[in-house]
Scaffold this motif. Structure first.
Motif, short mmCIF file in Angstrom:
data_model
loop_
_atom_site.label_atom_id
_atom_site.label_comp_id
_atom_site.label_asym_id
_atom_site.label_seq_id
_atom_site.Cartn_x
_atom_site.Cartn_y
_atom_site.Cartn_z
N TRP A 1 50.02 -37.84 -107.61
CA TRP A 1 50.35 -37.87 -109.04
C TRP A 1 49.45 -36.90 -109.80
N ILE B 1 53.02 -45.38 -110.69
CA ILE B 1 53.57 -44.77 -111.90
C ILE B 1 54.96 -45.37 -112.13
N ASP C 1 51.33 -39.21 -101.63
CA ASP C 1 52.12 -39.20 -102.87
C ASP C 1 51.15 -38.84 -103.98
N LYS D 1 55.18 -27.02 -123.44
CA LYS D 1 53.89 -26.68 -124.03
C LYS D 1 53.21 -25.59 -123.21
N GLY E 1 60.55 -32.78 -123.81
CA GLY E 1 60.80 -32.05 -125.05
C GLY E 1 60.50 -30.58 -124.88
P1 ATP Z 1 56.92 -32.05 -120.16
O1 ATP Z 1 55.48 -32.39 -120.20
O2 ATP Z 1 57.26 -30.73 -120.75
O3 ATP Z 1 57.81 -33.16 -120.62
P2 ATP Z 1 56.80 -32.66 -117.35
O4 ATP Z 1 55.93 -33.79 -117.75
O5 ATP Z 1 57.95 -32.95 -116.44
O6 ATP Z 1 57.33 -31.86 -118.62
P3 ATP Z 1 55.01 -31.61 -115.37
O7 ATP Z 1 53.63 -31.34 -115.76
O8 ATP Z 1 55.67 -30.70 -114.39
O9 ATP Z 1 55.90 -31.55 -116.66
O10 ATP Z 1 55.13 -33.06 -114.74
C1 ATP Z 1 54.14 -34.05 -114.79
C2 ATP Z 1 54.79 -35.41 -114.78
O11 ATP Z 1 55.54 -35.59 -113.57
C3 ATP Z 1 53.83 -36.56 -114.78
O12 ATP Z 1 53.38 -36.85 -116.09
C4 ATP Z 1 54.68 -37.67 -114.17
O13 ATP Z 1 55.53 -38.24 -115.13
C5 ATP Z 1 55.51 -36.95 -113.15
N1 ATP Z 1 54.90 -37.02 -111.80
C6 ATP Z 1 54.34 -36.01 -111.11
N2 ATP Z 1 53.94 -36.41 -109.88
C7 ATP Z 1 54.23 -37.71 -109.79
C8 ATP Z 1 54.05 -38.72 -108.77
N3 ATP Z 1 53.52 -38.44 -107.59
N4 ATP Z 1 54.46 -39.97 -109.05
C9 ATP Z 1 55.01 -40.27 -110.24
N5 ATP Z 1 55.22 -39.38 -111.22
C10 ATP Z 1 54.84 -38.11 -111.02
#
Ligand code: ATP
Ligand code: MG
Length: 647
Positions: free
Chosen positions: A412, A511, A410, A271, A268
């Motif tokens: 997260w 995840i 990997d 933030k 969305g």
């Molecule tokens: P917004 O919060 O605005 O919707 P976004 O969540 O894509 O955007 P980021 O903070 O860049 O913004 O991304 C974090 C998210 O990316 C995590 O919550 C997860 O969903 C995903 N993510 C990041 N790294 C991993 C990983 N190694 N494995 C699985 N998911 C991951």
């Protein structure tokens, strides 16, 4: 299905952290966080060492997150000044241009220190004071890191806006935090194409809400002629070069803001995530050292853009606080051709390589030849971040890119978490393709059901964190209530990540995708990652995205978008074959009701699949796509809408 890649004995023999010490220190870190983080804080240089470690409450009525809150330090001093003694002549930033014919640059710690000081002085001369916000809208050039560190030096709060954003998005972000000054460049270069950065800033500053901006500093990068509007616009070199090479750092409180960064917008409206000084820097540097098993002579390359948190924590702050050599790449993986990443690795003898699943899948799509044309013998460790990595892509990364030699971490984490929370430590934790494995020190993940009940053992649920860690965001800039409402209301007393997750019998975390994306088919909860990975495991599939749509009988049905590998042809037989393949891999419950060929998928500018948009297309509600300002290529959406099933 979950094959295991045990820690390699030869890697473990030289690793910083082995199995036994990870187990022991992890236990200690959650049993007595004060003792653990109090000791860890010694990795930073302080003007005044903290006497308190943490003051945290996730309770909504009595909310606070404070770490080391009577400590004083400066982040740029930790990244630069303290390296000068031992590492003054060591390369801090190794810059590789978009065009392979352009000479690369080696910037030593001493040079970087000087450049940061000069810019810090220039910013002060232009009236920027502690606490003022500065927007950085630059390509991947050395000045981007210089700008971040110069802000940190004088206590200004930087907000980096990814250089691929259009004027509207710049204006939103500038307006949201009320920036006083913008640092940009004449143009950027990506894949041989010019990006009109200065013109974008000009257009943004014509939009409402941007009147706080007094000055625009313009780096001469391509040398293109650009409009300069005096006295607002100033050439960077004209203002900076004459400044003294020493700049008195601001003494910052541990909890003073370091930067604001807007999330990538997968779910969305972005933030404005705010991070503070000590906890963030400590966590970025500690995770960088431990997860990447850092050694003094490593050449470390993270391919993210500094416009994302990965670039903040793992190109700039973490590596430089650790005195590492960090490679900064201006270009893209497929320019001039699909070998570029691997050529850069060979050219600079890169030892640690950290990239995103979207890049791996795109390169995998082109086959092995572009990889095999290079040596990659210098590599010893690979990393992934941004999305769940499909096991098929993991194996390709491991076997083809790493020649079966290099562990994959990997990792997260989120913009909100400041640094890596769940990841293998490569000398300590056996790997499973597709799993982020186990928590970092001090991190307490848990899985809860819809009522916030903590689930034990091998299970699946919503991923929460039970306690704070130093790198946690402190607020949404200008809207503290939104911070509390977004992350601490759903499950009282816990930080809610927004991600769904499975924990297996070994306690490994997998995840499964965003909770908002989970599909409920006849009462069965199906994670998008699992179905997508089943599709990607078919040899003809390069990439897949799966969403739910309303279904009269099942509640929700499964709608899959599939991109084929290069040169494969779309056909009805293949479509049937893919549906059957998912059925075989996961079971009939997961077989897609509809499958649509997708020449491209809608992605954020950081390369993440935007399933919320695909959901609207599947639901035939293309007029309700929501915030699309973070979409990398809007034309992809038009073509998907046109070719929707039943359209
Ligand atoms: P917004 O919060 O605005 O919707 P976004 O969540 O894509 O955007 P980021 O903070 O860049 O913004 O991304 C974090 C998210 O990316 C995590 O919550 C997860 O969903 C995903 N993510 C990041 N790294 C991993 C990983 N190694 N494995 C699985 N998911 C991951
Ligand atoms: Mg998010």
């Amino acid at each position: 299905m979950s094959d295991i890649y045990p820690v390699k004995p030869d890697f473990a023999a030289h690793a910083r952290i082995d199995r036994a010490s990870y187990g022991r220190d992890y236990q200690a870190s959650v049993r007595d966080p004060d003792a653990f983080w109090g000791k860890a804080a010694q990795r930073l240089d302080w003007y005044r060492a903290p006497t308190r470690v943490r003051d945290v409450s996730f309770a909504v009525e009595d909310f606070r997150i404070r770490w080391f809150d009577d400590g004083e330090l400066n982040a740029s001093v930790n990244c630069l000044d303290r390296q000068l003694g031992k590492r003054g002549d060591k390369t801090a930033l190794l810059w590789e241009a978009d065009d392979p014919g352009t000479a690369s640059k080696h910037v030593t710690y001493r040079e970087l220190h000087e450049r940061v000081c000069r810019l810090g002085n220039a910013l002060r001369a232009l009236g920027v004071q502690k606490g003022d916000r500065v927007t950085i809208y630059l390509p991947m050039i050395v000045e981007a890191a210089v700008a971040m560190l110069a802000c940190a030096r004088i206590g200004a709060v930087h907000s980096v806006v990814f250089g691929g954003f259009a004027p509207n998005s710049i204006a939103d972000r500038v307006g949201d935090c009320g920036s006083k000054l913008i640092i940009t460049a004449d143009e950027g270069l990506r894949g041989g194409r010019k990006v009109p950065l200065k013109a974008n800033v000009d257009a943004a500053l014509k939009l409402p809400g941007t009147s706080t901006v007094e000055t625009v500093l313009v780096v001469r990068h391509t040398g293109a002629a650009v409009d300069m509007q005096m006295p607002r616009d100033r050439w960077y070199d004209a203002v900076v070069d004459a400044q003294p090479a020493e700049c008195e750092p601001e003494r910052m409180n541990a909890e003073d803001p370091l930067f604001i960064l807007y999330t990538s917008g997968s779910t969305g409206k972005p933030k404005g995530v705010l991070h503070t000084t000590a906890g963030y820097l400590l966590f970025a540097s500690y995770t960088h050292e431990a997860v990447f098993d850092l050694r003094e002579d490593d050449v470390y390359w993270c391919t993210a853009d500094v416009g994302w948190v990965t670039g903040h924590s793992y190109i700039v702050y973490g590596p430089l606080a650790n005195g590492a050599t960090s490679l900064m790449f201006e270009g893209v993986p497929n320019y001039p051709d699909y070998s570029r990443f691997w050529q850069v690795i060979d050219k600079h003898k890169v030892t640690i390589f950290y990239t995103a699943p979207t890049a791996i899948r795109a390169l995998m799509r082109e086959g092995e030849a572009p990889v095999k044309a290079t040596s990659r013998a210098s590599l010893r460790l690979l990393g992934s971040v941004g999305e769940p990595i499909n096991p098929e892509a993991w194996r390709w990364y491991y076997d083809v890119v790493g020649d079966g030699r290099c562990p994959i971490v990997d990792t997260w984490w989120q913009t909100e978490t400041g640094g890596i929370l769940i990841s293998p430590l490569p000398g300590a934790v056996d790997l499973k393709p597709g799993s982020a494995t186990l928590p970092f020190y001090g991190v307490q993940p848990a899985l809860v059901d819809a009522n916030g009940q903590v689930l034990e053992g091998a299970t699946e649920g919503n991923l929460v964190l039970l306690d704070s860690w130093p790198g946690q965001m402190r607020t949404v800039y200008g809207d503290h209530q939104r911070f509390i409402d977004t992350y601490f209301k759903a499950y009282p007393g816990m930080y809610f990540t927004g991600d769904g997750c499975r924990r297996d019998e070994d306690g490994y975390y997998w995840i499964t995708g965003r909770v908002d994306d989970v599909i409920n088919v006849s009462g069965h909860r199906i994670g998008t990652a699992e179905v997508e990975s089943a599709l990607v495991s078919h040899p003809k599939v390069a990439e897949a995205a799966v969403v739910g749509f309303p279904h009269d009988i099942k509640g929700q049905g499964i709608y899959a978008y599939v991109t084929l590998v290069a040169d494969e042809v779309e056909s009805d037989e293949l479509l049937k074959e893919l549906v059957a393949h998912v059925r075989k891999e996961i079971g009939p419950i997961a077989s897609p009701d509809f499958l649509q060929w997708a020449p491209g998928l809608p992605k954020t500018r950081s390369g993440k699949i935007m399933r919320r948009i695909l959901r609207k297309i599947a639901e035939n509600a293309p007029d309700q796509l929501g915030d699309t300002s973070t979409l990398a290529d809007p034309s992809v959406v038009d073509s998907l809408v046109k070719n929707r099933h039943g359209a």
